[in-house]
Write an enzyme that holds these catalytic residues in place. Structure first.
Site, PDB file in Angstrom:
ATOM      1  N   HIS A  56       0.852  -1.199   0.000  1.00 34.10           N
ATOM      2  CA  HIS A  56       0.000   0.000   0.000  1.00 34.10           C
ATOM      3  C   HIS A  56       0.881   1.241   0.000  1.00 34.10           C
ATOM      4  CE1 HIS A  56       0.818  -0.521   4.273  1.00 34.10           C
ATOM      5  NE2 HIS A  56       0.286   0.660   4.569  1.00 34.10           N
ATOM      6  N   HIS A  58       1.466   3.908   1.971  1.00 35.41           N
ATOM      7  CA  HIS A  58       2.023   4.660   3.106  1.00 35.41           C
ATOM      8  C   HIS A  58       3.556   4.724   3.036  1.00 35.41           C
ATOM      9  CE1 HIS A  58      -1.838   4.097   5.679  1.00 35.41           C
ATOM     10  NE2 HIS A  58      -1.909   5.146   4.875  1.00 35.41           N
ATOM     11  N   ASP A  60       5.949   4.638   5.143  1.00 41.38           N
ATOM     12  CA  ASP A  60       6.804   3.685   5.862  1.00 41.38           C
ATOM     13  C   ASP A  60       6.906   2.347   5.121  1.00 41.38           C
ATOM     14  OD1 ASP A  60       4.037   3.393   6.696  1.00 41.38           O
ATOM     15  OD2 ASP A  60       4.709   2.018   8.268  1.00 41.38           O
ATOM     16  N   HIS A  61       6.164   2.207   4.005  1.00 40.34           N
ATOM     17  CA  HIS A  61       6.223   0.980   3.207  1.00 40.34           C
ATOM     18  C   HIS A  61       6.845   1.197   1.826  1.00 40.34           C
ATOM     19  CE1 HIS A  61       3.610  -1.367   6.029  1.00 40.34           C
ATOM     20  NE2 HIS A  61       3.381  -0.132   6.414  1.00 40.34           N
ATOM     21  N   HIS A 114      -7.402  -0.896   5.413  1.00 38.01           N
ATOM     22  CA  HIS A 114      -6.400   0.019   5.976  1.00 38.01           C
ATOM     23  C   HIS A 114      -6.229   1.196   4.998  1.00 38.01           C
ATOM     24  CE1 HIS A 114      -2.808   1.316   8.103  1.00 38.01           C
ATOM     25  NE2 HIS A 114      -2.095   1.215   7.000  1.00 38.01           N
ATOM     26  N   ASP A 133      -0.232  -3.927   6.210  1.00 34.71           N
ATOM     27  CA  ASP A 133      -0.930  -3.448   7.405  1.00 34.71           C
ATOM     28  C   ASP A 133      -2.380  -3.909   7.441  1.00 34.71           C
ATOM     29  OD1 ASP A 133       1.442  -2.226   8.001  1.00 34.71           O
ATOM     30  OD2 ASP A 133       0.722  -0.174   7.762  1.00 34.71           O
ATOM     31  N   HIS A 171       4.326  -4.777  10.727  1.00 35.47           N
ATOM     32  CA  HIS A 171       4.803  -4.138  11.958  1.00 35.47           C
ATOM     33  C   HIS A 171       4.931  -5.123  13.115  1.00 35.47           C
ATOM     34  CE1 HIS A 171       4.321   0.172  10.743  1.00 35.47           C
ATOM     35  NE2 HIS A 171       3.427  -0.349   9.911  1.00 35.47           N
TER      36      HIS A 171
HETATM   37 FE    FE Z   1       2.652   0.751   8.185  1.00 34.11          FE
HETATM   38 ZN    ZN Z   2       0.100   1.654   6.570  1.00 32.50          ZN
END
Ligand code: FE
Ligand code: ZN
Length: 267
Positions: A56, A58, A60-61, A114, A133, A171
């Site tokens: 996805h 985001h 942090d990915h 998400h 996530d 995570h």
């Molecule tokens: Fe994340």
């Molecule tokens: Zn995420």
């Protein structure tokens, strides 16, 4: 068939997953939020990066996409529905599509909730599920862009995979999730055992992932909302549920966890 899967910790609690074909010296990476973490692992193992997968949009990915693509020329594959939010994608995929790395085949599973276009990758040859996530150990992702019924649908789809599937989630939230799970599912002996194991692993600084889907089915409250015993436990533990519609119970439970996370530690 010499594949290995490395968990690369990044930021505070992310995991980047590096899958390598040892004989060919090639690797693919799932959700490379931090390019340095990936580069260091590749150098250490003397691997060339051949493929980047994103679950996805985001940051942090996907934060390492651009640098890694530039350095290794690895194509980026990500969700069709988030194509406009992920730069440089070579290929957009959606539910039912296949991705290949070396002689492995990965099935793309649509898992919105998400984010609106979130996808997961299931590699039967590795018995591995990379679910970003969507599903966490003892928990699930927050509903940032999707509805409760969408997320519930996504989780039931993942739940249908074989019990020996190894869940590689985005995570390390297991211990934190456990605090909530414990409150809503007090009498679950499998959960008690898992929490004890998790505490031991964390004390040693070890990851709690991967976990088998079979274990999650027995211990993750968000996968159990359609189980009559769990519904009884919810009612008994101060979490009254109206009716038995699983998607509605799931929505109430997710909302309860959001409140719980924000510091009240009560239901
Ligand atoms: Fe994340
Ligand atoms: Zn995420």
């Amino acid at each position: 068939m010499g594949f290995s899967i490395d968990l690369l910790p990044a930021f505070a609690d992310n995991y980047i997953y590096l899958v390598s074909d040892v004989a060919l010296g090639l690797a693919m990476v799932v959700d490379p939020g931090d390019p340095e973490v990936v580069r260091r692992a590749l150098q250490k193992k003397d691997l060339h990066l051949a493929l980047i997968l994103n679950t996805h949009h985001h940051s942090d990915h996907i934060g390492g996409n651009a640098k890694l693509q530039r350095e290794y020329g690895a194509p980026i594959i990500g969700p069709t529905l988030e194509q406009h939010r992920i730069e440089g994608m070579a290929r957009a995929v959606e539910n039912g599509d296949l991705v290949t790395f070396s002689d492995l085949r990965g099935q793309v599973i649509g898992t919105p909730g998400h984010t609106s276009g979130h996808i997961s990758f299931y590699f039967p040859g590795l018995k591995a599920l990379f679910c970003g996530d969507t599903l966490f150990s003892l928990g699930c992702g927050r509903l940032f862009e999707g509805s409760a019924s969408q997320m519930w649908q996504s989780l039931t789809t993942l739940r249908g995979l074989p019990d020996d599937t190894l869940v590689y989630a985005g995570h390390e939230y297991t211990e934190e999730n456990g605090h909530f799970a414990q409150v809503v599912d007090k009498d679950n002996l499998d959960l008690k055992q898992r929490l004890a194991d998790v505490a031991t692993l964390r004390r040693k600084g070890k990851p709690t992932l991967p976990v088998t889907l079979g274990d999650e089915k027995k211990t993750n409250p968000f996968l159990r909302v359609d189980c009559p015993d769990f519904q009884k436990s919810l009612a008994k533990n101060g979490f009254p549920v109206d009716g038995t519609d699983p998607a509605a119970i799931f929505g109430a439970l997710r909302a309860g966890k959001d409140r719980f996370d924000s510091g009240t530690k009560t239901l």
